[in-house]
Design a protein around this motif. Structure first.
Motif, short mmCIF file in Angstrom:
data_model
loop_
_atom_site.label_atom_id
_atom_site.label_comp_id
_atom_site.label_asym_id
_atom_site.label_seq_id
_atom_site.Cartn_x
_atom_site.Cartn_y
_atom_site.Cartn_z
N ALA A 239 1.32 -1.46 -6.77
CA ALA A 239 1.69 -1.24 -5.37
C ALA A 239 2.97 -0.41 -5.24
O ALA A 239 3.55 -0.33 -4.17
CB ALA A 239 1.86 -2.58 -4.67
N LEU B 231 3.13 2.01 -2.32
CA LEU B 231 3.22 1.28 -1.05
C LEU B 231 4.63 0.76 -0.83
O LEU B 231 5.21 0.94 0.24
CB LEU B 231 2.22 0.12 -1.03
N ALA C 59 5.44 -3.48 4.72
CA ALA C 59 4.24 -3.07 3.98
C ALA C 59 2.99 -3.81 4.46
O ALA C 59 1.87 -3.36 4.22
CB ALA C 59 4.43 -3.30 2.49
N LEU C 60 3.17 -4.93 5.12
CA LEU C 60 2.02 -5.76 5.51
C LEU C 60 0.94 -5.00 6.28
O LEU C 60 -0.23 -5.08 5.93
CB LEU C 60 2.49 -6.99 6.28
N ILE D 49 -1.27 -2.65 3.93
CA ILE D 49 -1.96 -3.15 2.75
C ILE D 49 -3.45 -2.81 2.76
O ILE D 49 -3.99 -2.37 1.74
CB ILE D 49 -1.75 -4.67 2.60
N LYS D 50 -4.12 -2.97 3.89
CA LYS D 50 -5.55 -2.70 3.95
C LYS D 50 -5.85 -1.25 3.55
O LYS D 50 -6.72 -1.00 2.70
CB LYS D 50 -6.09 -2.98 5.35
#
Length: 43
Positions: free
Chosen positions: A19, A22, A32-33, A36-37
Motif C-alpha cells: 500500500a 496509497l 486513505a480510507l 482503498i476500494k
C-alpha cells in the motif's frame, strides 16, 4: 497545529507494504480510507 506523530509516514514502514503508493498520497492514515476500494481494484 499538526501532530507529526500521526502522519502516515511516521506510523508505517512503507518498505513492508504493498500500500506504499496509497499511503504516500495522504498525510494522515485515515485520509486513505475512501481511496482503498480504488487502490484494490488497481492492484
Amino acid at each position: 497545529m499538526a501532530n507529526e506523530k500521526l502522519f502516515a509516514e511516521n506510523l508505517f514502514d512503507y518498505g513492508k507494504t504493498i500500500a506504499k503508493p496509497l499511503l504516500e498520497s495522504v498525510k494522515y492514515p485515515w485520509e486513505a480510507l475512501p481511496k482503498i476500494k480504488e487502490f484494490i481494484i488497481e492492484i
